[in-house]
Design a protein around this motif. Structure first.
Motif, PDB file in Angstrom:
ATOM      1  N   CYS B  35       8.299  -5.189   4.622  1.00  0.00           N
ATOM      2  CA  CYS B  35       8.440  -3.748   4.518  1.00  0.00           C
ATOM      3  C   CYS B  35       8.209  -3.319   3.068  1.00  0.00           C
ATOM      4  N   VAL B  36       8.125  -2.032   2.878  1.00  0.00           N
ATOM      5  CA  VAL B  36       8.033  -1.464   1.544  1.00  0.00           C
ATOM      6  C   VAL B  36       9.270  -0.614   1.329  1.00  0.00           C
ATOM      7  N   ARG B  37       9.858  -0.721   0.145  1.00  0.00           N
ATOM      8  CA  ARG B  37      11.047   0.076  -0.157  1.00  0.00           C
ATOM      9  C   ARG B  37      10.776   0.952  -1.361  1.00  0.00           C
ATOM     10  N   VAL B  38      11.246   2.169  -1.276  1.00  0.00           N
ATOM     11  CA  VAL B  38      11.212   3.079  -2.409  1.00  0.00           C
ATOM     12  C   VAL B  38      12.648   3.471  -2.713  1.00  0.00           C
ATOM     13  N   ARG B  39      13.050   3.316  -3.955  1.00  0.00           N
ATOM     14  CA  ARG B  39      14.450   3.545  -4.314  1.00  0.00           C
ATOM     15  C   ARG B  39      14.552   4.608  -5.393  1.00  0.00           C
ATOM     16  N   THR B  44      17.599   4.579  -0.605  1.00  0.00           N
ATOM     17  CA  THR B  44      16.444   3.710  -0.405  1.00  0.00           C
ATOM     18  C   THR B  44      15.714   4.145   0.854  1.00  0.00           C
ATOM     19  N   PHE B  45      14.409   4.334   0.749  1.00  0.00           N
ATOM     20  CA  PHE B  45      13.582   4.544   1.927  1.00  0.00           C
ATOM     21  C   PHE B  45      12.861   3.236   2.225  1.00  0.00           C
ATOM     22  N   GLU B  46      12.854   2.871   3.470  1.00  0.00           N
ATOM     23  CA  GLU B  46      12.290   1.587   3.863  1.00  0.00           C
ATOM     24  C   GLU B  46      11.290   1.820   4.985  1.00  0.00           C
TER      25      GLU B  46
END
Lengths: 235, 75
Positions: B35-39, B44-46
């Protein structure tokens, strides 16, 4: 007196036309289905579950090793993971949980509780609490909403400790625009993105334990699960 | 399980940085797919690579678009 009590209780009764209600106290697995893999197991009663006076019916989720996949979960139905559709009225799920040990960096596990739909991985659709040191690097509760495997995970800043009962509650509002997460009636936070809605984004009710590091036994106990939907419109 | 190429990760990181967030990718493990995570801060968006609805892996452009949309909700 008896008839007065009967009348009072009759007046208090809520019709299923107005409210959906489901309750499981784990006296057995008759109502709940379970799913295990590897050394994962489910424990009902006996010496391995929390013998706590005043808490009849405790279910234990049990894992030992990280062998793929080592897990245990419980849910009302193990073949249909699409029993809940948000909107149409406020959904509330509540239940106490108890960690015999929390993740410590040597033995880690992920624990997810609430509305979810997958036994062996993170949920595709749902609204739930997550404890996952292996992913997040700490034990804090994450407050999660997931829609089609896109998730919002908010760090609550609050971590559970071992050997303590916590009563978790999740409330999804009438239109599924906000999810509120409570521990022992204290609001930890809210999530407003990635809440699953619509006919293709159904979810379920479940608790899931997966070992992610180490080979020592880890257990999580569940006292009861209670799910209510307060229908906006009479059915 | 796909992995972002360096340019793809740069694109997503650039998108995340518009909202003061950072991006990283997580390889598949025994228990879940990559997955890709943006924090940013405590959020956190996953985004999982696999899209259950389309029954295929998401493209880097689709992940970037999802992250851009979610990034707008960050304060």
């Amino acid at each position: 007196m008896g008839s007065q009590v009967g009348s009072f209780l009759g007046a208090m009764r809520v019709s299923p036309r107005d409210q959906f209600y489901w309750y499981e106290d784990f006296l057995s697995t008759d109502l709940s289905s379970t799913s295990v893999a590897g050394t994962g197991a489910i424990e009902i009663g006996g010496g391995n579950t929390q013998a706590d006076a005043g808490r009849p019916g405790v279910l234990g989720l049990y894992v030992t090793a990280t062998a793929t996949p080592d897990r245990a979960s419980t849910q009302p139905n193990a073949t249909n993971f699409a029993s809940v559709r948000f909107q149409g009225g406020r959904w509330v799920i509540e239940g106490p949980v108890y960690f015999t040990n929390v993740s410590d960096g040597t033995d880690n596990f992920s624990f997810r509780w609430g509305f979810g739909d997958v036994v062996n991985a993170d949920f595709v659709d749902g609204a739930y609490f997550e404890h996952d040191r292996q992913t997040h690097g700490d034990n804090n509760w994450r407050l999660v909403a997931a829609s089609n495997s896109v998730r919002t995970k908010t760090n609550s800043g609050v971590a559970p400790v071992a050997a303590t009962w916590y009563r978790l509650r999740i409330e999804v509002n009438d239109n599924a625009t906000q999810v509120d997460y409570y521990v022992d009636d204290t609001l930890l936070g809210s999530v407003t993105t990635n809440i699953p809605t619509g006919a293709t984004r159904l979810t379920h009710v479940m608790a899931q334990l997966i070992k992610t590091l180490g080979a020592t036994v880890r257990r999580v106990h569940l006292d009861y699960l209670e799910v209510t939907q307060y229908l906006t419109t009479r059915r | 399980m796909p992995q972002l190429t360096a340019p793809e990760l740069t694109t997503i990181s650039t998108t995340a940085s518009k909202y003061g967030a950072t991006a990283d990718q997580v390889a598949a493990t025994n228990f879940k797919g990559g997955c890709v995570r943006v924090r940013k801060g405590n959020v956190t968006f996953e985004v999982d690579w696999f899209d259950p609805t389309l029954n295929r892996d998401r493209t880097a452009a689709e992940v970037d678009a999802l992250m851009d949309n979610l990034g707008k909700t960050l304060k």
